[in-house]
Write a protein that holds these residues in place. Structure first.
Motif, PDB file in Angstrom:
ATOM      1  N   UNK A  82       0.852  -1.183   0.000  1.00 13.76           N
ATOM      2  CA  UNK A  82       0.000   0.000   0.000  1.00 13.76           C
ATOM      3  C   UNK A  82       0.887   1.232   0.000  1.00 13.76           C
ATOM      4  N   UNK A  83       0.392   2.298  -0.607  1.00 11.74           N
ATOM      5  CA  UNK A  83       1.213   3.496  -0.703  1.00 11.74           C
ATOM      6  C   UNK A  83       0.405   4.750  -0.916  1.00 11.74           C
ATOM      7  N   UNK A  84       1.136   5.815  -1.196  1.00 14.07           N
ATOM      8  CA  UNK A  84       0.530   7.121  -1.437  1.00 14.07           C
ATOM      9  C   UNK A  84       1.260   7.792  -2.587  1.00 14.07           C
ATOM     10  N   UNK A  85       0.515   8.580  -3.361  1.00 14.27           N
ATOM     11  CA  UNK A  85       1.083   9.384  -4.443  1.00 14.27           C
ATOM     12  C   UNK A  85       0.650  10.825  -4.244  1.00 14.27           C
ATOM     13  N   UNK A  86       1.625  11.739  -4.318  1.00 21.39           N
ATOM     14  CA  UNK A  86       1.355  13.158  -4.130  1.00 21.39           C
ATOM     15  C   UNK A  86       1.728  13.900  -5.405  1.00 21.39           C
ATOM     16  N   UNK A  87       0.769  14.659  -5.950  1.00 22.78           N
ATOM     17  CA  UNK A  87       0.998  15.498  -7.120  1.00 22.78           C
ATOM     18  C   UNK A  87       1.300  16.920  -6.655  1.00 22.78           C
ATOM     19  N   UNK A  88       2.429  17.465  -7.076  1.00 24.07           N
ATOM     20  CA  UNK A  88       2.851  18.811  -6.664  1.00 24.07           C
ATOM     21  C   UNK A  88       1.867  19.828  -7.256  1.00 24.07           C
ATOM     22  N   UNK A  89       1.231  20.678  -6.436  1.00 23.38           N
ATOM     23  CA  UNK A  89       0.176  21.570  -6.930  1.00 23.38           C
ATOM     24  C   UNK A  89       0.678  22.881  -7.544  1.00 23.38           C
ATOM     25  N   UNK A  90       1.959  23.099  -7.664  1.00 22.61           N
ATOM     26  CA  UNK A  90       2.494  24.338  -8.233  1.00 22.61           C
ATOM     27  C   UNK A  90       2.421  24.256  -9.751  1.00 22.61           C
ATOM     28  N   UNK A  91       1.949  25.304 -10.418  1.00 19.32           N
ATOM     29  CA  UNK A  91       1.699  25.250 -11.865  1.00 19.32           C
ATOM     30  C   UNK A  91       2.947  24.916 -12.675  1.00 19.32           C
ATOM     31  N   UNK A  92       4.123  25.400 -12.264  1.00 16.12           N
ATOM     32  CA  UNK A  92       5.350  25.081 -12.983  1.00 16.12           C
ATOM     33  C   UNK A  92       5.642  23.578 -12.939  1.00 16.12           C
ATOM     34  N   UNK A  93       5.241  22.935 -11.851  1.00 11.60           N
ATOM     35  CA  UNK A  93       5.461  21.502 -11.661  1.00 11.60           C
ATOM     36  C   UNK A  93       4.191  20.710 -11.958  1.00 11.60           C
ATOM     37  N   UNK A  94       3.351  21.199 -12.821  1.00 15.04           N
ATOM     38  CA  UNK A  94       2.072  20.574 -13.123  1.00 15.04           C
ATOM     39  C   UNK A  94       2.228  19.089 -13.463  1.00 15.04           C
TER      40      UNK A  94
END
Length: 167
Positions: A82-94
């Motif tokens: 089991x795990x987690x995935x985090x998407x960076x919310x900064x537009x440059x790092x979309x």
């Protein structure tokens, strides 16, 4: 949240056991899937399942290498966790993401010493970073770099260590 990936890279496996050692290192292939849900807009929790196939399988007896890869011996591992995935919310790092998982790995060997599922279960972890690009409203393609590591030890079986770096 659903994610499927196929990767190639370097994979290694080692079982030093006194007089005899089994090793596989070189080209590797990984299949990996994640299925889960978003708990907040940029964070997904998921179940993971992965499969790694190793190459350049060989044995060492009393310090002498015996290459047995030509005998089509197979070494593979299956990861469940089991795990987690985090998407960076900064537009440059979309659509840039960081992912991690903890779980258990089982090994399957078909060689002179073992045939079939070994019954060994190793503590495992995987970390991954990458970038996705949307090609439609619900489908994206991406690239990532993943590292996983597994280790099992006992007095009877010795130490099984495996790891891989996949792109």
């Amino acid at each position: 949240f659903a994610n499927a990936s196929v990767g190639v890279g370097y994979a290694s496996f080692e079982n030093p056991d006194g007089e005899e050692t089994m090793v596989a290192d070189g080209f590797g292939m990984e299949l990996h899937g994640k299925l889960g849900f978003y708990v907040i807009p940029d964070l997904a929790l998921h179940a993971n399942m992965g499969f790694v196939m190793y190459s350049d399988f060989r044995e060492t007896r009393y310090g002498l290498h015996m290459y047995v890869d030509h005998d089509f011996y197979v070494l593979s591992s299956v990861f469940v966790g089991a795990g987690a995935t985090y998407y960076v919310p900064i537009s440059f790092w979309n659509n840039v993401f960081i992912s991690g998982a903890l779980g258990v790995t089982g090994y399957r060997l078909d060689c002179r010493r073992y045939s079939g599922n070994t019954g060994l279960k190793a503590f495992s972890f995987e970390i991954e970073a990458g970038k996705d690009w949307w090609v439609s409203e619900h489908v994206g393609l991406g690239i990532s770099l993943a590292f996983n590591s597994h280790e099992y030890w006992s007095d009877y079986d010795g130490v099984f260590r495996s790891s891989s770096v996949m792109l």
